[in-house]
Design a protein around this motif. Structure first.
Motif, short mmCIF file in Angstrom:
data_model
loop_
_atom_site.label_atom_id
_atom_site.label_comp_id
_atom_site.label_asym_id
_atom_site.label_seq_id
_atom_site.Cartn_x
_atom_site.Cartn_y
_atom_site.Cartn_z
N GLU A 63 -18.98 4.74 -1.85
CA GLU A 63 -18.22 4.30 -2.11
C GLU A 63 -18.59 3.97 -3.50
OE1 GLU A 63 -15.49 1.96 0.47
OE2 GLU A 63 -16.69 2.30 1.98
N GLU A 123 -4.04 7.01 7.12
CA GLU A 123 -4.83 7.85 6.31
C GLU A 123 -5.74 8.51 7.14
OE1 GLU A 123 -6.71 5.21 3.43
OE2 GLU A 123 -5.61 4.23 2.44
N GLU A 165 -11.27 1.05 -6.81
CA GLU A 165 -11.97 1.75 -5.15
C GLU A 165 -11.73 3.47 -5.42
OE1 GLU A 165 -11.68 -1.22 -2.16
OE2 GLU A 165 -11.52 -3.12 -3.54
N LYS A 186 -3.67 0.94 8.30
CA LYS A 186 -3.80 0.45 7.22
C LYS A 186 -2.49 -1.37 7.10
CE LYS A 186 -6.84 2.12 3.89
NZ LYS A 186 -7.21 1.77 2.28
N ASN A 196 -9.38 5.51 -3.52
CA ASN A 196 -9.05 4.46 -2.03
C ASN A 196 -8.11 3.37 -2.06
OD1 ASN A 196 -9.07 2.48 -0.23
ND2 ASN A 196 -10.72 1.65 -0.31
N GLU A 197 -7.96 2.61 -3.19
CA GLU A 197 -7.36 1.44 -3.42
C GLU A 197 -7.00 0.79 -4.98
OE1 GLU A 197 -7.14 -2.41 -0.86
OE2 GLU A 197 -9.21 -2.56 -1.41
N ASP A 236 -10.70 -7.34 2.49
CA ASP A 236 -12.07 -7.00 3.00
C ASP A 236 -11.96 -7.08 4.29
OD1 ASP A 236 -13.29 -8.87 1.18
OD2 ASP A 236 -12.88 -10.56 1.42
N GLY A 237 -10.83 -5.46 4.23
CA GLY A 237 -11.18 -4.86 5.74
C GLY A 237 -10.23 -5.74 6.66
N VAL A 242 -11.97 9.02 5.70
CA VAL A 242 -12.47 9.39 5.36
C VAL A 242 -14.21 9.79 5.03
CG1 VAL A 242 -12.48 10.05 2.38
CG2 VAL A 242 -10.75 9.62 2.89
N ARG A 290 0.85 -1.36 0.21
CA ARG A 290 0.44 -0.25 0.02
C ARG A 290 0.86 1.05 0.23
NH1 ARG A 290 -6.01 -0.93 1.06
NH2 ARG A 290 -6.32 -2.60 2.19
N1 LIG Z 1 -9.66 6.21 4.49
C1 LIG Z 1 -10.68 5.60 5.14
N2 LIG Z 1 -12.04 6.09 5.42
C2 LIG Z 1 -13.21 5.86 5.82
N3 LIG Z 1 -12.84 4.36 6.07
C3 LIG Z 1 -12.47 3.35 4.75
C4 LIG Z 1 -10.64 4.23 4.65
N4 LIG Z 1 -9.95 3.00 4.29
C5 LIG Z 1 -10.64 1.98 4.23
N5 LIG Z 1 -12.45 2.61 4.37
C6 LIG Z 1 -13.10 1.90 4.62
O1 LIG Z 1 -12.33 0.13 5.18
C7 LIG Z 1 -13.38 -0.51 3.55
C8 LIG Z 1 -11.76 -1.45 3.28
O2 LIG Z 1 -10.73 -0.78 2.82
P1 LIG Z 1 -9.46 -1.22 2.36
O3 LIG Z 1 -8.81 -0.16 1.86
O4 LIG Z 1 -10.22 -0.86 1.01
O5 LIG Z 1 -9.10 -2.04 1.53
P2 LIG Z 1 -9.32 -4.41 1.66
O6 LIG Z 1 -10.78 -4.12 1.11
O7 LIG Z 1 -7.83 -4.37 1.35
O8 LIG Z 1 -9.59 -4.55 2.67
C9 LIG Z 1 -12.88 0.49 2.37
O9 LIG Z 1 -13.55 -0.40 1.77
C10 LIG Z 1 -13.98 1.38 3.23
O10 LIG Z 1 -14.93 1.21 3.01
#
Ligand SMILES: Nc1ncnc2c1ncn2[C@@H]1O[C@H](COP(=O)(O)OP(=O)(O)O)[C@@H](O)[C@H]1O
Ligand SMILES: [Mg+2]
Length: 374
Positions: free
Chosen positions: A193, A185, A256, A148, A267-268, A155-156, A188, A108
């Motif tokens: 989304e 981060e 995303e 993160k 986001n990613e 999946d979180g 946000v 990341r």
């Molecule tokens: N900086 C952020 N601010 C608010 N919510 C976040 C943030 N980063 C992630 N999230 C929430 O967490 C979810 C999972 O994070 P993500 O970075 O997409 O990781 P992954 O999908 O690989 O588990 C996101 O879809 C969002 O709903």
């Protein structure tokens, strides 16, 4: 001018549901689809005669598998990217998206730096180290921050939202010695989304689906609906296109996005087919798996077209350890992944629905979900 594609042997590293849907799309394109995975009962192993038992992170297994195929791809960006780079260089294997990009995107921190370098808007960030204090984190946001894991998050898993010093201390107690480190981060405060699925082939042709809205439950994708509009979408998608050209990307990419109203933030990035693109199996003239394979075999990319004004997808997520039971729902298509064991939170399948508008498609899909006990 018509092109004549000789039958190609396409390899997929990994045997989960994304690999399974790639294999099935490959059959329709007349491709011979090969799968490398550990278990004969893996979702993708079940749907091809060309299954090879082995580990995607083992050099010997990789080399003997890649020797059988003309071109290969992967269903997860968390492979040993160094090893893939090494074997593809030594043996001139064709792997797309290219392993050096996988290496940049699977971490990341380097992913964020890449976004920054190419001016694709994303949240601010900093690299976490065990000496990072709560005061340091508060420079990013006075409210909550998100930590993160740099690698292997999905999946979180590996995502921690922290609101105060006490929560940070708890985090430190558990994660101080985590081997791969974290990025930080600001939290946000998005309105919703979104996801953008795009594809680029070796000749530089770029296509994309319409934007879709996604809802996460416990940081796991629950549903997707679309198409959705945003007044910044044109310029945002143009930037994404420029980005894919700059990094010479080949394949489907899932982007995303946080819709913050006045801005769209990435986001990613996922350098592969993506859960939020599964609707395309029913909503588009060509699904994301077919586009990904078209990119690998250097076929021209046809313009994506919606086949209905509204679409939705709902994930079938396990809720217990019992076998799922279900009835065929009306107005929805079912996709089971053939997983042996149900588990809470496990993606067991999904359902797609199309309708005259996104809202109706979603309510049809959610109604269909009631026919399932997971
Ligand atoms: N900086 C952020 N601010 C608010 N919510 C976040 C943030 N980063 C992630 N999230 C929430 O967490 C979810 C999972 O994070 P993500 O970075 O997409 O990781 P992954 O999908 O690989 O588990 C996101 O879809 C969002 O709903
Ligand atoms: Mg995500």
């Amino acid at each position: 001018m018509k092109k004549n594609y000789s039958l190609k042997n396409v390899g997929i590293l990994g045997g989960g549901q994304l690999a399974r849907m790639l294999v099935m799309a490959g059959h329709d394109l007349g491709l011979r689809m090969h799968v490398l995975s550990e278990n004969e009962e893996d979702p993708a192993a079940q749907v091809t005669r060309h299954w090879y038992k082995g580990s995607v992170d083992n050099k010997k297994d990789l080399v003997s598998f890649l020797n059988e195929v003309n071109v290969a791809t992967f269903e997860s960006e968390f492979l040993d990217a160094k090893l893939l780079q090494e074997v593809s260089r030594q043996h001139q294997f064709q792997i797309f998206p290219r392993p050096y990009l996988m290496a940049r995107l699977q971490d990341r921190l380097s992913q964020k730096q890449l976004l920054q370098k190419h001016e694709l808007n994303s949240s601010s960030f900093l690299e976490w180290s065990p000496s990072t204090t709560w005061e340091d984190l508060q420079k990013l946001s006075k409210k909550a921050v998100v930590l993160k894991a740099r690698r292997f998050g999905y999946d979180g898993n590996g995502t921690f939202i922290l609101r105060n010093l006490k929560e940070y201390e708890n985090f430190l107690a558990k994660n101080q010695n985590s081997p791969n480190g974290f990025i930080v981060e600001p939290f946000v405060d998005f309105k919703r989304e979104l996801s953008l699925i795009c594809a680029r082939n070796k000749m530089g042709q770029f296509v994309h689906y319409p934007l879709a809205e996604t809802l996460q439950k416990d940081a796991r994708c629950f549903w997707v609906k679309g198409p959705v509009k945003h007044n910044l979408e044109k310029s945002f998608i143009k930037k994404c296109e420029r980005f894919l050209h700059s990094i010479n990307y080949v394949g489907v990419m899932g982007i995303e996005i946080f819709d913050c109203g006045k801005e769209l933030l990435v986001n990613e990035l996922a350098p592969r087919v993506h859960n939020t693109g599964h609707h395309s199996l029913d909503s588009m003239n060509y699904d994301q798996f077919t586009y990904h394979l078209m990119c690998l075999i250097s076929a021209d990319l046809p313009e994506p077209e919606l086949v209905a004004p509204g679409f939705a997808m709902v994930n079938l997520l396990g809720e217990n350890n019992k076998d799922p039971s279900w009835e065929i729902p009306e107005k929805a298509q079912i996709y089971w992944y053939g997983k042996e064991k149900n588990r809470p939170g496990r993606k067991m399948g999904h359902i797609n629905s199309i309708a005259n508008n996104p809202k109706s498609a979603l309510s049809q899909a959610l109604k269909a979900l009631k026919e399932f006990s997971l």
